[in-house]
Scaffold this active site. Sequence first.
Site, PDB file in Angstrom:
ATOM      1  N   GLY A 108      -0.724   7.682   1.317  1.00  0.00           N
ATOM      2  CA  GLY A 108      -0.864   7.669   2.763  1.00  0.00           C
ATOM      3  C   GLY A 108       0.378   7.261   3.515  1.00  0.00           C
ATOM      4  O   GLY A 108       1.507   7.634   3.174  1.00  0.00           O
ATOM      5  N   TYR A 164     -14.296  -3.840  10.640  1.00  0.00           N
ATOM      6  CA  TYR A 164     -12.969  -3.230  10.630  1.00  0.00           C
ATOM      7  C   TYR A 164     -12.217  -3.582  11.908  1.00  0.00           C
ATOM      8  O   TYR A 164     -11.034  -3.960  11.873  1.00  0.00           O
ATOM      9  CB  TYR A 164     -13.095  -1.714  10.494  1.00  0.00           C
ATOM     10  N   GLY A 206       1.889   4.431   3.786  1.00  0.00           N
ATOM     11  CA  GLY A 206       2.823   3.606   3.043  1.00  0.00           C
ATOM     12  C   GLY A 206       3.758   4.429   2.181  1.00  0.00           C
ATOM     13  O   GLY A 206       4.961   4.142   2.094  1.00  0.00           O
ATOM     14  N   GLY A 256       0.805  -1.221   0.000  1.00  0.00           N
ATOM     15  CA  GLY A 256       0.000   0.000   0.000  1.00  0.00           C
ATOM     16  C   GLY A 256       0.831   1.261   0.000  1.00  0.00           C
ATOM     17  O   GLY A 256       0.433   2.287   0.563  1.00  0.00           O
ATOM     18  N   ALA A 257       1.984   1.211  -0.671  1.00  0.00           N
ATOM     19  CA  ALA A 257       2.906   2.352  -0.642  1.00  0.00           C
ATOM     20  C   ALA A 257       2.587   3.397  -1.700  1.00  0.00           C
ATOM     21  O   ALA A 257       3.370   4.322  -1.897  1.00  0.00           O
ATOM     22  CB  ALA A 257       4.340   1.866  -0.820  1.00  0.00           C
ATOM     23  N   ASN A 258       1.449   3.291  -2.358  1.00  0.00           N
ATOM     24  CA  ASN A 258       1.091   4.269  -3.385  1.00  0.00           C
ATOM     25  C   ASN A 258       0.494   5.547  -2.803  1.00  0.00           C
ATOM     26  O   ASN A 258       0.344   6.548  -3.500  1.00  0.00           O
ATOM     27  CB  ASN A 258       0.105   3.665  -4.388  1.00  0.00           C
ATOM     28  N   SER A 312      -4.456  -1.004  14.463  1.00  0.00           N
ATOM     29  CA  SER A 312      -5.175   0.246  14.747  1.00  0.00           C
ATOM     30  C   SER A 312      -5.717   0.199  16.161  1.00  0.00           C
ATOM     31  O   SER A 312      -5.994  -0.884  16.703  1.00  0.00           O
ATOM     32  CB  SER A 312      -6.342   0.405  13.766  1.00  0.00           C
TER      33      SER A 312
END
Length: 292
Positions: free
Chosen positions: A25, A163, A27, A21-23, A137
């Site tokens: 936020g 979640y 990440g 998820g480094a694309n 979280s």
Amino acid sequence: MSGWGVGDIPDQRDRTVIVTGANSGLGAVAARALAGAGAQVILACRNVDKGRAVAAEIGDRAQVRRLDLADLSSVREFAAGVEGVHVLINNAGVMAVPLRRTVDGFEMQIGTNHLGHFALTGLLLGKISERIVTVSSGAHAIGAIDIDDLNWERRTYKRWPAYGQSKLANLLFTFELQRRLTAAGSAKQAVAAHPGYAATGLQSHTESILDKVMALGNRLAAQSAEMGALPELFAATAAVEPGGYYGPTGLGGTRGHPGPSGCSRRARDELTARSLWDLSERLTGVKFDFTG
């Protein structure tokens, strides 16, 4: 005295780190910081176009590879293309989305946040030399694991409990992984982190009025993504306790510099952790090999 920050990241030259998820936020922030400290960073992204934009900012220390955690065939393809890595950061996630299912039929939040990362970690374990960091979280505290209906097939779906369940699963997985690594005599470490209340795009995909409410909260109360990424960077690079959990240390764990974080009693339930592990292996078809 100032707290731990990006400037405290040890020299990362000659090290390779995968960030899911480094694309965008947290990440993307983590990838930039690690590359800035000298690491080679693999941006594991579902949206490769956005990933390439981040990689272009970073330069030649970054590469982008496609990974869709909501599709186990994509997870397997990605893992097969990795030769060796020092640290895996399981950062990607979805939050409070409407009921939908992954390619393999899992409820989207447990499927992406936990089962996809569980499978990825298992497939890569023999290629990881140092650490597995998984981002949880504070919302894990509202979660409960339903072993008999993990994927919300019989229960009435509720996005926030779903979640919470996925984030609780992240912690149960991390703690159980460390117990198994220790039992196998492995020096590898499993560590968890959470960002506190950080302003990212995670809060903008509920497809409800909550998107506007949380956007306002991001502007008024949240800390920056740069601060929110510090706990996972700390977990990935600092001297930590195996099986530790790290997050912001200010304002009830919602903001500030990183340090040890508390968790719910449910997160420490070893019986539930073992049951979840066994179920996760059955659902994903991935069994961990601790001999490597």
